[in-house]
Design an enzyme around this catalytic site. Structure first.
Site, short mmCIF file in Angstrom:
data_model
loop_
_atom_site.label_atom_id
_atom_site.label_comp_id
_atom_site.label_asym_id
_atom_site.label_seq_id
_atom_site.Cartn_x
_atom_site.Cartn_y
_atom_site.Cartn_z
N HIS A 14 0.85 -1.21 0.00
CA HIS A 14 0.00 0.00 0.00
C HIS A 14 0.88 1.25 0.00
O HIS A 14 2.06 1.21 0.37
CB HIS A 14 -0.92 0.00 1.23
CG HIS A 14 -0.17 -0.08 2.52
ND1 HIS A 14 0.52 1.00 3.05
CD2 HIS A 14 0.04 -1.11 3.38
CE1 HIS A 14 1.10 0.64 4.18
NE2 HIS A 14 0.84 -0.64 4.40
N ASP A 66 4.00 -4.66 3.65
CA ASP A 66 5.43 -4.98 3.70
C ASP A 66 5.65 -6.43 4.13
O ASP A 66 6.53 -7.12 3.62
CB ASP A 66 6.19 -4.01 4.61
CG ASP A 66 5.60 -3.89 6.02
OD1 ASP A 66 4.57 -4.52 6.32
OD2 ASP A 66 6.18 -3.15 6.84
#
EC number: 3.1.3.-
Length: 442
Positions: free
Chosen positions: A59, A341
């Site tokens: 994102h 991540d």
């Protein structure tokens, strides 16, 4: 923090020496948008045809997930406005299009999430305007290469030619929609269906894996022991705890680097109290420790074990999709996973890209599938990370270019890696995912 330090930093090849300057590393992490994005996506000899593309994104820029105790939250506006930097020419059109998407049929619980950020004071973890612009840019870049140049999808593309999946966080859904809007401006809402993925590993029905969890526990123990050895880090946490007047343990638990990175990326001063200010030296010490932690993580290989098992389901799904495309099937030619991540990092590690930088905001990892028109039965893959071709840095294709002039890797190498070599790399006798996950005596 001077705004002069906000110059655009170009995408960083895996081959660059590891960064040791914590401020430079943090600037890379912020990924401040600019027009001059360098990209090697879509590069292939003229006799190769692009067959399918598989995109994994983190994102975009977000508001912190944690607050530094007893300090004021950074004042960042999460509404999308044209007269604020960073800006993208499609920003207003994106907002307008999202406002028409209330009837979109996404898999539950995605249908209850807002389609774009819209709070004057950002909520915790909310996507910022920077995050939206980062992915509008990503989408536009991929549109120019994959649609305009390589005609991956026909003009009258259908819903089944896309595969879209996201976790249940508004920041991942909104990032996916921003990229999609840049890629397919003014798309028909009836053709868009996002699937919900409950796991950040995107492991679908294959999430139960005891050995993966054991690797993770050992990796977390390694992190803990490294932190204990760092007296400067403990001293820094102690100083910061005194400034905000809480026990050191409480400050550490609040993961202050998360909030400090937001201040840093948005050029907002670090917080102050009557006892003093959190400052750049504190930031540098914590960031330097993160760099050291990543270096030791590569050496100790526990994270690699976690990654090989953690990334296997999503890689297995990807090669299945590629194999169907090689058979001439026209479904799912463009796949998008909007993730975190903690999704991208294990995939990078599993592929053998151990030198790759930690996934910055709006990082993109792309698998391209190509067909040789001169030998139509032969298919090859390219792997790109943040626009850089890393195909020959992967463990399954490191030596191939020494034997072949082709600037890409045979699909069979990737398939063999996922079906067999990932388990060989773990040691033990497991030759499939279930056995590797349930290995006795690990």
């Amino acid at each position: 923090m001077s705004s002069k330090s906000r110059k655009r930093i170009m995408p960083d090849p895996v081959t660059e020496p590891p960064v040791t300057d914590p401020v430079y590393e943090a600037l890379l992490y912020c990924n401040i948008p600019s027009v001059a994005e360098r990209s090697m996506e879509g590069h292939a000899p003229h006799h190769f045809k692009l067959v399918s593309v598989h995109v994994f994104i983190r994102h975009g820029d977000r508001y912190p997930l944690y607050v530094i105790p007893k300090t004021k939250r950074p004042e960042i506006d999460c509404t999308l406005v044209a007269n604020r930097k960073p800006y993208h020419p499609k920003l207003e059109a994106f907002v307008s299009h999202m406002s028409k998407g209330s009837g979109a049929s996404f898999e539950s619980p995605l249908n209850s999430l807002p389609l774009y950020p819209n709070h004057p004071l950002c909520e915790m973890g909310e996507l910022t305007q920077t995050g939206v612009v980062q992915h509008l840019q990503n989408g536009q870049l991929l549109r120019d290469i994959y649609l305009k140049k390589h005609k991956l999808l026909p003009n009258d593309w259908s819903a089944d030619q896309l595969y879209l999946e996201t976790t249940g966080k508004s920041r991942t859904l909104q990032s996916g929609l921003a990229l999609l809007y840049g890629f397919l401006p003014d798309f028909d809402w009836k053709k868009i269906y996002f699937r919900h993925q409950p796991s950040a590993l995107f492991c679908s029905g294959s999430c139960y894996c005891p050995v993966r969890n054991q690797y993770l526990e050992k990796e977390q123990r390694r992190q803990y022991l490294l932190r204990l050895k760092n007296s400067q880090l403990e001293k820094t946490y102690g100083e910061m705890a005194k400034i905000v007047d809480v026990p050191t343990k409480q400050l550490r638990a609040a993961n202050p680097i998360d909030s400090m990175l937001c201040h840093f990326c948005h050029n907002v001063s670090f917080p102050c109290t009557r006892n003093g200010c959190v400052d750049m030296e504190h930031f540098k010490v914590i960031k330097t420790h993160q760099i050291e932690d990543e270096r030791e993580r590569r050496e100790k290989k526990l994270y690699l074990g976690y990654s090989l098992l953690g990334a296997h389901p999503i890689l297995n799904q990807t090669i299945g999709r590629m194999q169907r495309a090689t058979e001439g099937r026209k479904e799912e030619l463009f796949a998008l996973y909007s993730a975190h991540d903690v999704t991208l990092s294990p995939v990078l590690s599993a592929l053998g890209l151990s030198e790759a930088r930690f996934p910055r905001f709006a990082a993109r990892l792309i698998f391209e599938l190509w067909q040789d028109r001169e030998k139509p039965s032969e298919h090859s893959v390219r792997i790109l990370y943040n626009g850089v071709d890393v195909t020959f840095h992967t463990s399954f294709c490191q030596d191939h270019h020494k034997r072949s002039p082709k600037p890409m890797c045979p699909l069979e190498n990737l398939v063999r890696f996922v079906k067999r070599d990932m388990f060989v790399a773990l040691g033990g006798s497991g030759t499939n995912y279930y056995d590797a996950c349930h290995r006795e005596g690990f």
